[in-house]
Motif scaffolding. Sequence first.
Motif, mmCIF file in Angstrom:
data_model
loop_
_atom_site.group_PDB
_atom_site.id
_atom_site.type_symbol
_atom_site.label_atom_id
_atom_site.label_comp_id
_atom_site.label_asym_id
_atom_site.label_seq_id
_atom_site.Cartn_x
_atom_site.Cartn_y
_atom_site.Cartn_z
ATOM 1 N N ASN A 205 0.846 -1.205 0.000
ATOM 2 C CA ASN A 205 0.000 0.000 0.000
ATOM 3 C C ASN A 205 0.872 1.242 0.000
ATOM 4 O OD1 ASN A 205 -2.932 -1.059 0.587
ATOM 5 N ND2 ASN A 205 -1.478 -2.284 1.752
ATOM 6 N N TRP A 206 0.621 2.108 -0.961
ATOM 7 C CA TRP A 206 1.389 3.358 -1.083
ATOM 8 C C TRP A 206 0.461 4.545 -0.869
ATOM 9 C CZ3 TRP A 206 4.648 2.433 -6.189
ATOM 10 C CH2 TRP A 206 5.548 1.374 -5.949
ATOM 11 N N TYR A 207 0.886 5.466 0.011
ATOM 12 C CA TYR A 207 0.075 6.637 0.316
ATOM 13 C C TYR A 207 0.937 7.890 0.198
ATOM 14 C CZ TYR A 207 -1.623 2.764 3.204
ATOM 15 O OH TYR A 207 -2.002 1.545 3.671
ATOM 16 N N ASP A 274 5.263 3.646 2.193
ATOM 17 C CA ASP A 274 5.166 2.334 1.537
ATOM 18 C C ASP A 274 4.962 1.337 2.678
ATOM 19 O OD1 ASP A 274 5.519 -0.055 0.217
ATOM 20 O OD2 ASP A 274 7.467 0.458 -0.655
ATOM 21 N N ARG A 276 3.803 -2.455 3.881
ATOM 22 C CA ARG A 276 3.649 -3.815 3.356
ATOM 23 C C ARG A 276 3.463 -4.807 4.497
ATOM 24 N NH1 ARG A 276 7.477 -4.132 -1.916
ATOM 25 N NH2 ARG A 276 7.222 -1.965 -2.489
ATOM 26 N N ASN A 280 -3.430 -8.559 6.306
ATOM 27 C CA ASN A 280 -4.268 -7.375 6.094
ATOM 28 C C ASN A 280 -4.668 -6.728 7.412
ATOM 29 O OD1 ASN A 280 -4.334 -7.290 3.240
ATOM 30 N ND2 ASN A 280 -5.664 -9.087 3.257
ATOM 31 N N ILE A 283 -1.908 -4.333 8.320
ATOM 32 C CA ILE A 283 -1.989 -3.128 7.488
ATOM 33 C C ILE A 283 -3.092 -2.209 8.010
ATOM 34 C CG2 ILE A 283 -2.611 -2.273 5.185
ATOM 35 C CD1 ILE A 283 -1.139 -4.760 4.059
ATOM 36 N N GLU A 287 -2.465 1.490 9.520
ATOM 37 C CA GLU A 287 -3.155 2.613 8.866
ATOM 38 C C GLU A 287 -3.895 3.460 9.896
ATOM 39 O OE1 GLU A 287 -5.801 0.870 6.008
ATOM 40 O OE2 GLU A 287 -4.529 1.460 4.306
ATOM 41 N N VAL A 309 -4.262 7.840 -1.756
ATOM 42 C CA VAL A 309 -3.781 6.473 -1.898
ATOM 43 C C VAL A 309 -3.185 6.360 -3.302
ATOM 44 C CG1 VAL A 309 -4.388 4.033 -1.928
ATOM 45 C CG2 VAL A 309 -5.521 5.589 -0.319
ATOM 46 N N SER A 311 -1.443 3.691 -4.528
ATOM 47 C CA SER A 311 -1.883 2.380 -5.005
ATOM 48 C C SER A 311 -2.071 1.476 -3.803
ATOM 49 C CB SER A 311 -0.882 1.782 -5.982
ATOM 50 O OG SER A 311 0.271 1.385 -5.286
ATOM 51 N N SER A 312 -2.879 0.474 -3.994
ATOM 52 C CA SER A 312 -3.223 -0.371 -2.872
ATOM 53 C C SER A 312 -3.507 -1.783 -3.363
ATOM 54 C CB SER A 312 -4.444 0.235 -2.182
ATOM 55 O OG SER A 312 -5.178 -0.756 -1.520
ATOM 56 N N PRO A 314 -4.118 -5.599 -1.493
ATOM 57 C CA PRO A 314 -4.173 -6.327 -0.228
ATOM 58 C C PRO A 314 -3.268 -7.548 -0.231
ATOM 59 C CG PRO A 314 -6.126 -6.787 -1.544
ATOM 60 C CD PRO A 314 -5.332 -5.743 -2.297
#
Length: 402
Positions: A205-207, A274, A276, A280, A283, A287, A309, A311-312, A314
Amino acid sequence: MPTGSAQAQVKSVAQYIEQVRALANRADVKAANDYIDRNHESIMREWIAITEINAPSGQEHQRAKYLESLLRKYHLDDIHYDSVGNLVAVRKGTGGGPVIVFDAHMDTVFQPGLQIKATVRDGRIYAPGIGDDTRNIEALLATLRALNEAKIKTKGDLVFVFTVEEETTFRGVKNYVKENKGKIDQYIALDGGYEGFTYAGIGINWYRHHFIGPGGHTRSQTPPYSASLPLARAIERIYQLKVPMRPSSNLNIGMLGGSEVVNAKASDAWFTIDLRSTSNEVIADLEKQIQIILNEEAARVGMKVKTEVISSAPAAVIPGHRESYLVRMAEAVHRVMGFEPPITNAGSNNSSAALLAGISSISTGAGPCDGAHSLAENCEIEPLYKGIKKVMLLEVALAGVE
Ligand SMILES: [Zn+2]
């Protein structure tokens, strides 16, 4: 659900080892192995020829055409391109067996127009893309020839899928899985790997988080501060969070930005995360904790938080998959081949898309290589032949033979 029904009769790894050993001792399987041993030179030449056709993601066409021209010689039951350009080749079984998909991705990370010329030195081939993922494309082609040569008919269908856009969006595999869901019993992604395999995919997951403030000149009244202040405080606190090693997880803050000039307070200060994990839950928990920190630090200086976001994806996990038929059988195949296989759950390749669709899937590969995604990429030559035999044994073990 094919996976579920297979689950009911899962045997022990030791039982599968016995089964696979018997398979490996069959005269026809030995003949197929002999074929591979007799053809080292031509396998290597073809491996190089495919590698030298660069195929940046989205521009796989020329490489696909070449593969198609090879596949046309193998008396397959069906060869076609699907709606996004994956090249699909079907070797039908005699009937009553499962449908087993083997894939390798055609695309490379290298820029269009790059002239690739392989060099062979000290038992290695040097060329961008020689390993990722051309070694596995060549492995699939070589197993097809070997099966034909030894006249091996499997019970189940073997479907070979040469996918597009693995390195970017996974568009190829996602489309293939979507269009064929319900028709696939097991999915083997060949990408990286040699001695071991993965049975689950890591979530990535990239934010980009922004602090939004009023900005202003350096000499304007302070506070309000530059938005760089809550950013700095937040980054410091985020790095204090406990990121578990088990389940395997990572957190990295790699990019940041603020004002465009020295003499202005940042009105928008941002940084990336980033994040990882193979879980889930981890994560989601991180978050939540990150969001609390961001909100507190923004409130402290009267600013706002905005989160994009980038990209994301799971974590791709099927409960109980570690003890599934496919994973145990794959372990047995690796052991019969003489490997002491590392079996891990942090894959990041086409197999995740299959797992997320609920299809039992692993990823492995046919040879040891170094320097993936770099111009210095190289592979050992000799182990590939053993890797090809491993892939073939996996094909025959999973699809079954009369
Ligand atoms: Zn790859």
